[in-house]
Design a protein around this motif. Sequence first.
Motif, mmCIF file in Angstrom:
data_model
loop_
_atom_site.group_PDB
_atom_site.id
_atom_site.type_symbol
_atom_site.label_atom_id
_atom_site.label_comp_id
_atom_site.label_asym_id
_atom_site.label_seq_id
_atom_site.Cartn_x
_atom_site.Cartn_y
_atom_site.Cartn_z
ATOM 1 N N PHE A 65 0.855 -1.184 0.000
ATOM 2 C CA PHE A 65 0.000 0.000 0.000
ATOM 3 C C PHE A 65 0.890 1.232 0.000
ATOM 4 C CE2 PHE A 65 0.642 -1.077 4.419
ATOM 5 C CZ PHE A 65 0.836 0.139 5.048
ATOM 6 N N ASN A 66 0.333 2.333 -0.475
ATOM 7 C CA ASN A 66 1.074 3.583 -0.579
ATOM 8 C C ASN A 66 0.587 4.570 0.459
ATOM 9 O OD1 ASN A 66 2.315 2.485 -2.775
ATOM 10 N ND2 ASN A 66 1.231 3.712 -4.276
ATOM 11 N N LEU A 67 1.523 5.324 1.006
ATOM 12 C CA LEU A 67 1.202 6.426 1.899
ATOM 13 C C LEU A 67 1.763 7.691 1.276
ATOM 14 C CD1 LEU A 67 2.138 4.817 5.322
ATOM 15 C CD2 LEU A 67 -0.149 5.237 4.441
ATOM 16 N N ILE A 68 0.890 8.630 1.012
ATOM 17 C CA ILE A 68 1.305 9.891 0.401
ATOM 18 C C ILE A 68 1.161 10.970 1.460
ATOM 19 C CG2 ILE A 68 0.861 11.530 -1.453
ATOM 20 C CD1 ILE A 68 -0.548 9.165 -2.906
ATOM 21 N N SER A 69 2.262 11.583 1.834
ATOM 22 C CA SER A 69 2.212 12.609 2.866
ATOM 23 C C SER A 69 3.490 13.426 2.818
ATOM 24 C CB SER A 69 2.075 11.961 4.253
ATOM 25 O OG SER A 69 2.121 12.938 5.257
ATOM 26 N N ASN A 70 3.368 14.686 3.197
ATOM 27 C CA ASN A 70 4.567 15.518 3.290
ATOM 28 C C ASN A 70 5.141 15.458 4.705
ATOM 29 O OD1 ASN A 70 2.578 16.914 4.593
ATOM 30 N ND2 ASN A 70 2.841 18.816 3.462
ATOM 31 N N LYS A 71 4.585 14.572 5.559
ATOM 32 C CA LYS A 71 5.047 14.442 6.936
ATOM 33 C C LYS A 71 5.862 13.175 7.169
ATOM 34 C CE LYS A 71 1.107 17.042 8.634
ATOM 35 N NZ LYS A 71 -0.106 16.988 9.430
#
Length: 119
Positions: A65-71
Amino acid sequence: MNHLNIRAYHFQSTELTKAKKTNPLLKSGNAQAMQQTLRKLDRAFNDMKSKGMGFPRYKKKMKSFNLISNKIELNGSYLKIPLLKNIKLKKSRDIPDGFKIKQAQIIKKASGYYVNLMI
């Protein structure tokens, strides 16, 4: 409601936004990861229609699964991802200076878990 609209990404994304406001289980999840899943589903249905492929079948358990975040942050040998604890990892290479991690793909293989970091 048209049955074709049910599968359209934008319709599903709007419904997800509404559901996140009322469902505590959805509130705790990462919105970008859920939207990425909707995009994959929309792509599968579009391929079915345009390429003449059959109805999408999902026989296997989720392997990634992908996690897209700028954190997403890398602190030494630990990866900090929102809504997850710090994850200890072995780096195969360093991230160049001036680059920021934008996306992480968590992959489950027989030999363990792997993380692909996209900068």
